[in-house]
Structures are given as C-alpha cells and as structure tokens.
Design a protein around this motif. Sequence first.
Motif: not given
Length: 276
Positions: A40-53
Amino acid sequence: MSDRLVDDAALRPEGTGLPHGGPEELFAISTAPVEDGLTAGSLRTGSWLCGDDGHPLSGALAVLLDDVVGQAAFAFRPAGHWAVTTELSIDFLAPLPTDGTPVTARGRHLLGDDAGGAADGDVTDAHGVRYAVATTRTCYVPGVPHDAIDPPPVPPIADRDRPLPELLGLPADPEPVVLRPTQLVANVNGVVHGGVVACVGEIVARRALGTPWLRTASLRTLYLRPAAGAITFEPEVVHAGRSLAVVVVTARNEAGKPVATITVACRSTGAAPGRG
C-alpha cells in the motif's frame, strides 16, 4: 495468496519496503512495507498534478503504482537481487482530484519465479472512488544498490504549486522534450524512475495531440533498457479522432537507443468541438 509467500526478512535480509527517494518526494508519495503479501502507498493530490492545459495528469499515478504494485512482486525477489519493472499497464477510470484529497494504491502479488514476477493493484480514495487499475511485470537482476540500504536524504519540494511539467524540469516547447537526470527523477540505482518515464510519456502525448477535450484513458509502458542519462521523448500520433486518439511515445537515451515505449490512449469525456 501465492504459495510462494515467505518470511520477508529471510528472503530479503537487506531490509523491507522501498526506499523513499527523489521521485517519491516529488510526487508526494509514501509507501508501507509488505504485509501478508499486500502492499500500500498514498499520494497527496493538489494543483501541482495539472498539466499544460490546466487538467490533472492521470499519468502522475504511474510513479505511485510502479512503487506500490511493483513492490508486491519486488518482495519476492531472491536474496541478493534487485527488481526492475519491464512492463506497466494502467487504465484510468476517473480524473484525479486536485484539492488535496489523498488517494491510496494497493498492490497484490500474482505470480513469480526466480526470473521475475507479476502483480496488480488499484487506486482509490476514502469514499471508494476508483481512479485506476494496473498490472506490472518485473525481472530480477543480481546485486542490490547501496542506496537502497542507506538512501541519501532528499530535499523537500519548496514550491509545489507549479504545474507538474515544470516540477519535472521539462521545457515548455512541445518538441523535443528532454528529461534531464536529477535526484528528483532517478531511483536508487541511478536511472530515471519507470513511473516518471510513463508520466512524461503522457505529457508528451497530450502535447502532440493538443485536444484538451480528450482525457487519458490508458497508459501502457514497456521498458527496454535502463533510462540512464538525459532521455528524449519522441511522439508518433497513430490516430487522432474526435472521440479517441492513440499516441506512441518512444523514449531514447543519449546514444539514440530506445529505453521505453509508451502507448497513450485518450478518450472523449463529452462533446468534441464541431459536434452538438
């Protein structure tokens, strides 16, 4: 459960769990040791996940899944060996949130022998939303990287509010995209993390398409040789329709040899331009 489940300390006297390196810091990932054959493992989401669009890049989950699902096969490697990913296939089922919601990956060992193994897993959140399902295959190679036993400290990301391509150090120009080797993208054996290769493949494919109404539906990566040094990503648009597109991205090392092929399929989530 596999009948090859054995005491992890006896199988891997070097230690348990995967070391926390630059890619894990960059992608805000934490992992746990194998327990009863599950990972198991986790990822903390955020606005940094966004791409160029401005839309979230589902391929960011490739690092989390390569770590967690790969670890399910990694735990069964023979003593004195290391495991490397040879194939990572991910199907994306829902767009990632960008509001800080944590998502959790879980992996399960499927099969293996002295040469390598296979595992599968998925990514969900606390509400049961499933974002992705994945399978991975690994092979075992002799030797254990020293940094796996005593990993060097990784500096924290000071400014995470930038888009992911910028965090990765990718140039803004569409082509060619060259990923420079840094501590934040390399794993403990000194080559670019397989999940990072897949993630950059998605970024390059989406740039080549230029169709923001299409979302990444699947990401299938075959790893051909270690991704050492600067890696150049070359996209080939196989099909670009209004509801479905396919791009094959070839990642090459400085000698021009392919280190990976990434097949990216994108699908429409609504009405495409020119249609009601």
